[in-house]
Design a protein around this motif. Structure first.
Motif, PDB file in Angstrom:
ATOM      1  N   TYR A 283      -6.126  -4.812  -5.398  1.00 35.79           N
ATOM      2  CA  TYR A 283      -5.952  -3.364  -5.374  1.00 35.79           C
ATOM      3  C   TYR A 283      -5.382  -2.921  -4.228  1.00 35.79           C
ATOM      4  O   TYR A 283      -6.018  -3.455  -3.008  1.00 35.79           O
ATOM      5  N   ALA A 284      -4.483  -1.895  -4.207  1.00 37.95           N
ATOM      6  CA  ALA A 284      -3.766  -1.536  -3.061  1.00 37.95           C
ATOM      7  C   ALA A 284      -3.714   0.061  -3.256  1.00 37.95           C
ATOM      8  O   ALA A 284      -3.115   0.611  -4.393  1.00 37.95           O
ATOM      9  N   ALA A 285      -4.382   0.715  -2.461  1.00 41.53           N
ATOM     10  CA  ALA A 285      -4.574   2.446  -2.629  1.00 41.53           C
ATOM     11  C   ALA A 285      -3.039   2.827  -1.674  1.00 41.53           C
ATOM     12  O   ALA A 285      -3.282   3.501  -0.845  1.00 41.53           O
ATOM     13  N   HIS A 286      -2.018   2.525  -2.155  1.00 40.38           N
ATOM     14  CA  HIS A 286      -0.850   2.951  -1.550  1.00 40.38           C
ATOM     15  C   HIS A 286      -0.053   3.734  -2.344  1.00 40.38           C
ATOM     16  O   HIS A 286      -0.047   3.340  -3.788  1.00 40.38           O
ATOM     17  N   GLY A 287       0.927   4.684  -2.113  1.00 33.09           N
ATOM     18  CA  GLY A 287       1.731   5.329  -2.935  1.00 33.09           C
ATOM     19  C   GLY A 287       2.647   4.708  -3.912  1.00 33.09           C
ATOM     20  O   GLY A 287       3.234   3.506  -3.464  1.00 33.09           O
ATOM     21  N   GLY A 288       2.523   5.432  -4.988  1.00 37.48           N
ATOM     22  CA  GLY A 288       3.692   4.829  -5.924  1.00 37.48           C
ATOM     23  C   GLY A 288       3.476   4.566  -7.347  1.00 37.48           C
ATOM     24  O   GLY A 288       4.182   4.284  -8.186  1.00 37.48           O
TER      25      GLY A 288
END
Length: 158
Positions: free
Chosen positions: A113-118
């Protein structure tokens, strides 16, 4: 939270309320995905683009300069958008706004899981989130902005 951070947070929440579809199916996924690819090619963006409906990846493409690492990031951000029902950038900003670190405080595997934009949820009015659309390969704010611009343009023509 700084005024700048609050402004970003408020803008993302507004985008999530605004960018809602009357319907979305496989044909829409193809049309949106190919339009996004054409826009990325025109701008020479080194990104991967993915669209999901439910658990199925229904569109995927990679442009020159992107790599398998971008595929990994796209999948991790997609998991966040699906789990939380909102943009991956919005999730990350909400944790930061609360003074928290997503990688620690979400209690989810940061390898998954990565809560980075996109990645943005595909939301149908009266139904809810049915899938996701996203990119990876640029700085997170730019990934998010590209997706938002493409969704706005697509929705404006419906």
């Amino acid at each position: 939270m700084s005024d700048e951070a609050q402004g970003i947070f408020d803008r993302i929440e507004s985008e999530e309320r605004e960018l809602v579809f009357p319907g979305f199916d496989l044909s829409d996924a193809w049309t949106l995905g190919t339009r996004m690819r054409a826009a990325a090619e025109t701008a020479s963006l080194p990104i991967v683009i993915g669209i999901t409906l439910g658990d199925a990846r229904v569109f995927h493409t990679a442009l020159p300069g992107s790599s398998a690492d971008n595929d990994g990031w796209l999948e991790r951000k997609t998991r966040v958008a699906r789990r939380y029902g909102r943009s991956s950038y919005g999730v990350g900003q909400s944790f930061r706004a609360a003074g928290k670190d997503f990688d620690v405080d979400a209690r989810l595997d940061p390898g998954l899981y990565a809560a980075h934009g996109g990645v943005f949820p595909l939301t149908i009015a009266g139904v809810g989130v049915v899938g996701t659309v996203g990119v990876s390969g640029l700085p997170q704010a730019d990934d998010h902005a590209f997706v938002v611009a493409q969704l706005r343009a697509y929705l404006a023509e419906l």
